[in-house]
Design a protein around this motif. Structure first.
Motif, short mmCIF file in Angstrom:
data_model
loop_
_atom_site.label_atom_id
_atom_site.label_comp_id
_atom_site.label_asym_id
_atom_site.label_seq_id
_atom_site.Cartn_x
_atom_site.Cartn_y
_atom_site.Cartn_z
N GLN A 1 0.84 -1.19 0.00
CA GLN A 1 0.00 0.00 0.00
C GLN A 1 0.88 1.25 0.00
O GLN A 1 1.78 1.39 0.83
N PHE A 2 0.58 2.15 -0.94
CA PHE A 2 1.22 3.45 -1.03
C PHE A 2 0.16 4.52 -0.78
O PHE A 2 -1.03 4.29 -1.02
N TYR A 3 0.58 5.69 -0.35
CA TYR A 3 -0.40 6.75 -0.09
C TYR A 3 0.20 8.12 -0.39
O TYR A 3 1.40 8.33 -0.38
N GLU A 4 -0.72 9.04 -0.65
CA GLU A 4 -0.37 10.46 -0.79
C GLU A 4 -1.39 11.27 0.01
O GLU A 4 -2.59 11.20 -0.26
N THR A 5 -0.94 11.99 0.99
CA THR A 5 -1.84 12.86 1.74
C THR A 5 -2.17 14.09 0.88
O THR A 5 -1.37 14.55 0.07
N ARG A 6 -3.37 14.61 1.07
CA ARG A 6 -3.88 15.75 0.32
C ARG A 6 -3.89 15.45 -1.19
O ARG A 6 -3.74 16.34 -2.02
#
Length: 1014
Positions: free
Chosen positions: A453-458
């Motif tokens: 799992q990868f993520y980017e806030t905003r």
């Protein structure tokens, strides 16, 4: 004491009555009678005709021919009679017979297909399939829909589930465009029984794939009682019967109905069947699909020993694009115009699914014919191997961090299904005996599924109420790979096994009463012992973070995989070094209406990283040195939440009779079923780290027993019409995991997941009425209705836990591990029986005909139309919290029961099937139309959260031509010619909840059959 004696006297009286009935039946069966037997077959092809009606004219004595065309009449009084055979599509034929006491007369019938006077008509494969199905339905003592062998072969259907979906009242669930499980009369697959040769198959489970978040569990195998029918190759099946009303000699664990498949056995002489096809999948634009099937059969020792062997192998691209959207209520004040609560989209998931499915299977059948009986050994094995990879882009429009997620998962899921049975039947004259012993096995194994799992806030904006998901794409604010970070690495494994033994005995005594009433008395029972084992593991590591263990993992990964972009201050990997070079992943997704697949990870690199973390002792949380949070979590909470062993012991007995008086037939009796079981599982509490996780073994012994009355009747005052009515009671036992005695408490004590071993089976009261018209000219027209009233359905429920609660509602004290209990307000997810009645009702219309009476070439047309209209109503229980303030400041919190109405899940409103077939000499063509109206795909606490499938319409076609060389057949099958997508939406704003795109498929093949006239 008086009551005890009264009870004993009543029981004794009942026993005497039963013995008296048995004695009367036996006495009547020993009256002077003779036997007539023979075979009914097609005059031209010499193939046996199943479902032929053979009667002694002017009496109630008769029989229906079996799947091979054989018939036996055992209760004919001495004398001279006219023996008559009727078969829709064929000319009625008679013969004079003289019955002698204690003797057997053999009388075969070669029937000629009906034709215009002066013309010869050859029965084509399509016509044969239609007529066999019609006649088997007409001669059955149950309400049944049939797919015959010829009909299965001529339909463009890839597996057994899709072939069954052509019948009235049947809809299917699909997996990447392939039908895999069936819904009978609006009842989900787990409420139906799937059998081979009358023996229940082992359930196969359904792998639900998910991405792990920290402290949670990944996907799980949903071990319900359904069977994946895509496992069954249509080329191994002799006939499929869908029984919609049951008799007491059938397993009653089937609220919707029973699907019974009879497998082929060897005909006389040497036969072989070779088939090879290649296929095309539009979705992936691939031509690499293939299927090969081969069979051979023969008989030895004067046709007494038959040997039939079949094998099949296939590979097919089942890639798909799947969109899912979630919704939430934003206010409990309804809109003044629509009357609905406002909703907003919580997330949109875009899943690019790549999958290659391979099937391997075969069956070996031996049968040995005795003078008055037979032995039959059936062995069947099938494996479905799915090699899949998923790339997801997830827009979380309501998350606190406005998060954009990218997930990757890959695996190879193997599902095995096997059955081995030995059947012995023998006619003793006064009684026939049928004994069966069977071994059934299934396994659903996902040995290792890497997930990341990868993520980017905003990365996205916040959604607003009542805005459709396709209108939110302007909120997407992807910042590039430098702003996307690796968060978690997971390896999910699952292994479900089911193994059972079944022993069954049926005893049938024919009788004749007062020379006008004939029939039989039948009794018997069966015993089965089944063991279910489930093991799942979800070890994971949170890579992003600054704890010592997380830093140690990061340092090890940087050394092992140099070149990764790394932010040392945050101890975090950016996605720059993980980008996949596969351009197919980023292609247009559903025309990019809901957003697009923005970025995809390199799976091979992530798999290697997971292997490294899992195999490095310093990072393994099972190792005593790795006790700090944030390491490779691999302890009780990651290995035992869905691990269990469940052993079922099923015992059943029944008694029934069939009475025939003139044009009236009545079948009635009762069935007793008892289930005892032992369920071993684990109670668990997630700790701060693996060293502080708690696990305790727990055991329960769920059980139940029922006495189920059943009766049905058929009345045919004229030879072209009959009416049937049935009243039966049936059951649906809870899913395996729902019966578990275990519970798990999450880290922080904020949520609890629990099973419920006190669940009761759902109990259905079923009523059926059907009118049937049938002649050679019209074929078959049937109009029928059904009504099912069901109590004790099992549903999931959730509510907050407190120290005090009303009776029947759990408190925090019910979930105690070493003095640790959930916090007040912790959410409980569990199962319950609804206290409300549910119902489903519907009307089924079926019309099947062939235009044999038209001049050539129009006499080669066959036509079929069926339509089903259904509705259902269920009350779904849920629990809500009510807060009271008692002056001056005392706060009282209570949990109270609530409910809401809705339809049954998977129940479509409308089902329609139309097929038009045409045969001319060696050419055959068929076009089929399938329509399934909207069905409920999911139920929420509010109507606005429900999901509904949208109307689905599909066109299929097939063309066959026999070539002038050795009888080789060339064929082309087309599925989903119109490229229909599966779609679902919620009702208040009609926002999409799901859409699946898989395109159309085509198969071109050659087939060679030796030893057949077709």
């Amino acid at each position: 004491m008086k009551n005890s004696f009264t009870s004993i006297r009543t029981s004794y009286g009942k026993a005497l009555f039963v013995v008296g009935v048995l004695f009367l039946c036996l006495a009547q069966s020993l009256m002077a009678t003779g036997t007539i037997k023979g075979k009914v077959y097609d005059k031209d092809s010499k193939d046996g005709l199943p479902g032929a009606n053979v009667t002694l004219v002017g009496t109630s004595v008769g029989a229906a021919s079996d799947l091979n065309g054989g018939y036996v009449i055992t209760n004919a009084s001495p004398g001279t009679y006219t023996l008559q055979v009727t078969y829709i599509g064929y000319v009625t034929k008679t013969a004079k017979v003289r019955v002698v006491n204690d003797s057997t007369i053999v009388q075969d019938f070669a029937l000629q297909a009906v034709a215009i006077q002066g013309q010869e008509f050859v029965v084509t494969a399509q016509a044969a399939g239609q007529m066999q199905a019609i006649n088997q339905q007409l001669t059955s003592n149950k309400i049944v829909s049939v797919v015959s062998e010829s009909r299965i072969q001529e339909l463009p259907d890839f597996n057994a589930a899709q072939a069954i979906s052509r019948l009235p009242g049947i809809s299917t669930l699909n997996s990447s465009g392939e039908a895999n499980k069936i819904v009978i009369r609006g009842l989900a697959p787990k409420y139906n029984q799937i059998t081979i040769e009358g023996i229940s198959l082992a359930s196969t489970g359904s792998t639900q794939i998910g991405i792990t978040s920290q402290g949670g569990t990944a996907g799980e195998v949903s071990n319900d009682r359904s069977v994946d029918l895509s496992m069954m190759s249509p080329y191994m099946i002799k006939t499929i019967s869908v029984y919609k009303s049951l008799t007491p000699d059938m397993n009653a664990n089937a609220i919707g109905g029973v699907v019974n498949m009879e497998l082929r056995e060897a005909p006389s002489e040497l036969h072989s069947d070779l088939l090879f096809q290649e296929g095309y999948t539009q979705k992936s634009n691939t031509y690499s699909n293939y299927r090969a099937v081969g069979s051979v059969s023969t008989r030895f020792f004067d046709d007494n020993l038959g040997v039939y062997v079949l094998g099949n192998i296939e590979s097919y691209d089942r890639s798909a694009d799947n969109m899912n959207a979630g919704y939430e209520i934003t206010s409990t004040k309804p809109d003044s115009i629509s009357g609905y609560f406002p909703v907003r989209v919580t997330n949109v998931q875009l899943d690019r699914h790549f999958e290659t499915r391979k099937r391997y299977g075969g069956n070996a059948i031996l049968d040995f014919r005795l003078a008055s009986g037979s032995f039959k050994l059936v062995n069947m094995f099938s494996r479905l191997s799915s090699d899949f990879t998923d790339y997801r882009t997830i827009y979380n429009y309501t998350s606190a961090t406005q998060e954009l997620d990218f997930t990757y998962q890959q695996g190879k899921n193997n599902v095995d299904l096997a059955s081995s049975s030995l059947d012995f039947n023998y006619d003793l004259g006064f009684m026939s005996v049928d004994l069966k012993a069977a071994e059934n096995y299934s396994r659903n194994n996902l040995p290792a599924e890497p997930q990341a799992q990868f993520y980017e806030t905003r990365g996205v904006g916040t959604s607003t109420p009542n805005v459709l998901p396709e209108n939110l794409t302007n909120l997407i604010a992807y910042g590039g790979t430098d702003n996307v970070y690796l968060n978690t690495l997971t390896r999910f494994t699952s292994d479900y096994k089911e193994n059972g033994q079944t022993y069954k005995g049926d005893f049938k005594i024919p009788f004749k009463l007062f020379s006008d009433i004939v029939g039989y008395f039948k009794f018997g029972g069966n015993y089965s012992h089944t063991q279910h084992n489930n093991a799942q593991e979800t070890p994971y590591a949170t890579v992003a973070g600054t704890t010592p263990i997380q830093q140690a993992i990061s340092n090890g990964l940087r050394q092992q995989f140099p070149g990764l972009t790394y932010n040392s201050g945050l101890n975090i990997f950016t996605s720059t070094g993980f980008t996949s070079t596969n351009g197919d992943i980023l292609k247009s997704f559903l025309s990019d209406r809901f957003g697009r697949i923005i970025w995809a990870a390199d799976g091979s690199l992530l798999n290697s990283m997971i292997d490294y973390i899992a195999s490095t002792p310093a990072f393994n949380a099972v190792n005593s040195t790795a006790v700090q949070p944030g390491g490779w979590f691999y302890s009780f909470y990651q290995t035992l939440p869905n691990t269990y062993q469940y052993v079922e012991k099923y015992t059943a007995g029944y008694a029934m009779t069939e009475l025939n008086y003139g044009d009236l037939m009545v079948v009635g009796g009762g069935r007793y079923e008892k289930l005892t079981s032992v369920f071993d599982a684990w109670n668990l509490k997630d700790g701060r780290d693996p060293a502080h996780q708690l696990a305790y073994a727990v055991e329960a012994k769920p059980g139940n027993e029922f006495l189920l009355p059943m009766v049905q009747a058929k009345y045919g005052p004229v030879d072209w019409f009959d009416v049937r009515a049935a009243y039966t009671q049936t059951l649906a036992r809870p899913d395996y995991q729902a019966l578990s005695p275990h519970f798990t408490i999450s880290y922080g004590n904020g949520s609890v997941v629990a099973g419920n071993p006190d669940l009761r089976p759902a109990h259905a009261y079923n009523s059926d009425l059907i009118f049937t018209f049938h002649t050679n000219e019209i074929g078959l027209i049937s109009v029928g209705g059904f009504y099912k009233e069901i109590k004790d359905f099992t549903y999931q429920t959730n509510y907050p836990l407190y120290k005090v609660a009303p009776p029947g509602i759990h408190t925090v004290n019910d979930f105690n591990i070493d003095g640790s209990i959930p916090i007040a307000g912790a959410n409980l997810l569990t199962y319950t029986n609804t206290p409300f009645l549910s119902y489903v009702r519907g009307i089924e219309v079926d019309f099947q005909t062939r235009l044999w009476y038209l001049p050539s070439p129009f006499d080669g047309v066959t036509l079929g139309i069926n339509y089903t209209k259904m509705s259902s109503n269920a009350r779904y229980p849920f629990r809500s919290t009510v807060t009271y303030i008692i002056p001056p400041r005392t706060v009282v919190i209570q949990v109270q029961d609530s409910s809401r109405t809705g339809r049954l899940i998977n129940q479509p409103n409308d089902i329609a099937n139309v097929y038009i077939g045409y045969d001319y000499k060696d050419f055959s063509a068929r076009v089929s139309f399938l329509f399934q109206g909207n069905a409920v795909s999911g139920i929420g606490n509010y109507h606005e959260q429900d999901g509904f499938t949208r109307d689905y319409f599909r066109i299929d076609g097939s063309v066959r031509q026999v070539l002038p060389w050795f009888g080789i057949e060339l064929y082309l099958d087309l599925n989903n010619v119109n490229g229909e997508n599966n779609t679902s939406a919620q009702q208040s704003i009609s926002g999409f909840t799901n859409e699946q795109n898989y395109g159309f498929t085509a198969n071109l093949g050659l087939r060679y059959r030796l030893g057949t006239t077709k």
